[in-house]
Design an enzyme around this catalytic site. Sequence first.
Site, short mmCIF file in Angstrom:
data_model
loop_
_atom_site.label_atom_id
_atom_site.label_comp_id
_atom_site.label_asym_id
_atom_site.label_seq_id
_atom_site.Cartn_x
_atom_site.Cartn_y
_atom_site.Cartn_z
N ASP A 11 0.87 -1.19 0.00
CA ASP A 11 0.00 0.00 0.00
C ASP A 11 0.90 1.23 0.00
O ASP A 11 2.10 1.15 0.26
CB ASP A 11 -0.91 -0.01 1.24
N SER A 12 0.28 2.37 -0.24
CA SER A 12 1.01 3.63 -0.21
C SER A 12 1.37 4.04 1.21
O SER A 12 1.96 5.10 1.42
CB SER A 12 0.16 4.74 -0.84
N TYR A 43 -0.69 8.29 -2.68
CA TYR A 43 -0.62 8.07 -4.12
C TYR A 43 -1.69 8.86 -4.87
O TYR A 43 -1.56 9.13 -6.05
CB TYR A 43 -0.82 6.58 -4.45
N GLY A 44 -2.77 9.19 -4.17
CA GLY A 44 -3.93 9.78 -4.82
C GLY A 44 -3.69 11.13 -5.50
O GLY A 44 -4.49 11.56 -6.32
N CYS A 74 -4.39 -0.97 -2.07
CA CYS A 74 -4.47 0.47 -2.31
C CYS A 74 -5.42 0.70 -3.47
O CYS A 74 -5.18 0.18 -4.57
CB CYS A 74 -3.08 1.02 -2.64
N ASN A 75 -6.49 1.43 -3.24
CA ASN A 75 -7.45 1.70 -4.30
C ASN A 75 -6.81 2.43 -5.46
O ASN A 75 -7.04 2.11 -6.63
CB ASN A 75 -8.61 2.54 -3.76
N THR A 76 -6.00 3.44 -5.17
CA THR A 76 -5.39 4.25 -6.22
C THR A 76 -4.45 3.43 -7.08
O THR A 76 -4.46 3.53 -8.31
CB THR A 76 -4.66 5.45 -5.61
N CYS A 183 -10.72 4.09 0.05
CA CYS A 183 -9.28 4.14 0.31
C CYS A 183 -9.01 3.22 1.48
O CYS A 183 -9.74 3.26 2.48
CB CYS A 183 -8.84 5.57 0.63
N HIS A 185 -6.91 3.32 3.74
CA HIS A 185 -6.61 4.03 4.99
C HIS A 185 -7.90 4.32 5.78
O HIS A 185 -7.87 4.40 7.01
CB HIS A 185 -5.92 5.37 4.71
#
Length: 258
Positions: A11-12, A43-44, A74-76, A183, A185
């Site tokens: 993940d970011s 990352y977004g 991570c969605n992005t 996200c 997070h």
Amino acid sequence: MQNDQAIGIFDSGIGGTSIWSAIHQLLPNEKTIYLADSINAPYGQKSKEEIIALSIKNTEFLLALNCKLIVIACNTATTNAIKELRTLYNVPFIGIEPAIKPAVTKSKTQIIGILATQGTLNSELFHNTTEKYHDTKIIEQVGHGLVQLIEKGDIDSNEMTQLLHSYLDPMIEANIDCLVLGCSHYPYLIPQIRMILPAHIQIIDSGAAVAKQTQKVLREIVGFAPENLSLPIFYTNTNPKVLNEILEGKYKVEYQSF
């Protein structure tokens, strides 16, 4: 079919530990290696090209550790890079996308909210997904600043509360009955969010769905681990303090420059 190699997760930052937790709960015998690229969070706000480059770097780190599959927590990164990663590497990838379909299914008002990063909301994959649901009003909100506060450990700060109110109050006024956390997070904000939202609004994230998909890929393609007594390993490229706090000091967290 057995395979004692590890599941790699990246993940970011620390947020993907919410996905790791769901996987670990469902598949406790599996060895897991988690990579937090916190130095580059969030990352977004990055370009698609930057997100792909970072995702490649993270993937190669995990493949060097002999991981048998990789979860992009991570969605992005999923919405911007999974297609390229699947082209480049001969290993199964499992991504995470905003749980729009479950929200649409559960919604009675046919109005749902999604809180996500700019990178996720701008992505082609997200746009293609939302296009399928013409009968549902989807209110999109970029969570500016949320990831940065989580990465600093300021989850319960006044600044966080004020930001969440500014993002959620208009959704409440628009009569949403489901809020999608787009996200990885953001599940760490659920206690805060729950205090703001009326009780009838459901909060939906992707953790359980990703864990079930991981289980499916292990069963059908990669193979399950035999009984495993090794503890998960966590790597971060910034100060491990916040990641240690999120994990409640239960697991080994290593600083690694990458």
